[in-house]
Design a protein around this motif. Sequence first.
Motif, PDB file in Angstrom:
ATOM      1  N   PRO A  22      -2.267 -12.121   3.870  1.00 37.04           N
ATOM      2  CA  PRO A  22      -2.769 -10.659   3.431  1.00 37.04           C
ATOM      3  C   PRO A  22      -1.830  -9.977   4.436  1.00 37.04           C
ATOM      4  O   PRO A  22      -2.280 -10.933   5.913  1.00 37.04           O
ATOM      5  CB  PRO A  22      -4.111 -11.043   2.753  1.00 37.04           C
ATOM      6  N   SER A  46     -10.358  -4.964   4.328  1.00 36.75           N
ATOM      7  CA  SER A  46      -9.241  -4.125   3.959  1.00 36.75           C
ATOM      8  C   SER A  46      -8.196  -3.335   5.213  1.00 36.75           C
ATOM      9  O   SER A  46      -7.511  -3.331   5.578  1.00 36.75           O
ATOM     10  CB  SER A  46      -8.901  -3.923   2.897  1.00 36.75           C
ATOM     11  N   PHE A  70      -3.258  -6.796  -2.943  1.00 41.27           N
ATOM     12  CA  PHE A  70      -2.613  -7.488  -1.423  1.00 41.27           C
ATOM     13  C   PHE A  70      -2.459  -8.893  -1.320  1.00 41.27           C
ATOM     14  O   PHE A  70      -2.130  -9.771  -2.833  1.00 41.27           O
ATOM     15  CB  PHE A  70      -4.250  -7.948  -0.685  1.00 41.27           C
TER      16      PHE A  70
END
Length: 293
Positions: free
Chosen positions: A253, A158, A248
């Motif tokens: 995303p 991420s 997300f």
Amino acid sequence: MTVRSVRHVALRMPNPDASGSFLGDAFGLVPTDAGLRGTADARPLVRLSEGPALGIDHISLGAASRRAVDDVAARVQRLGLRLVEEPGVDDEGAYRTRLRDGSGLLLEVAHADKARPDPVPHVPFLDRPMLISHVVLNTPDLEATAELYCELFDFTVSDRYGDYMVFLRCNRYHHSVALGQAEHTSLNHIAFEVGSIDGVMRDSARLQGLGSDPVWGPGRHGPGDNVFSYFGDPNGVVVEYTSALEVFDEADPREAKVWPMDDPEQDNVWGTGDPSDEGIALMTGAPDPYLQP
């Protein structure tokens, strides 16, 4: 994704009764015969047993299906890692496999019937932890460990915090596992979702009223955007109240980014300060004594 949650963390320590009392009576987890659970379901989030020193017995990850458990076992063998248990049903009815990662940490992957529940605010003043939001591990080989977890479990990066941390997600929440660069492998902390920012603040104030001061926080992280407050338990386990972790869009995303370490407010955007010296020492910990090849 193959893995979609952290099911539980099993720890060994010299005085499990003291940690059990703290996590139940003060921190707010619910004691059961099998361990300590949150309010989202009846499964324990933390399991404690006696050992000569503090360390991780194992970490259990929730798999999307039985086939996902089988896939992990096949990947373990393909990568030349140690498969400790072939896939099968355990005494509690979970279909699982167990393995040692590259550092010798024991990991369990078990089929979980439910995905990670979405946090919801509790009735005011009943802010018991719901579930494990994330676990942070120290590792001497940050990039290799992150790459391995992505290959084994289908984690996705991420964000990164400089070259010091990698945040890995396995569902729509910003991270379920994060890795921090260190000289050895050990537990950094376990974070528990309490359902609201108000809950983080109320729980922090309640613990302080019981004589436990936070080792870091309250504050708000840049990576993940979550509000936090960290405390140390009697055996040196660092536990975190958290909420409002970034969510997300799974269909689209955003790209991972690198948060700069030269701006101290990136780690705590509220500007309420860094971890205490005690907090840093507890989160760094000692080399985990239960690692095996």
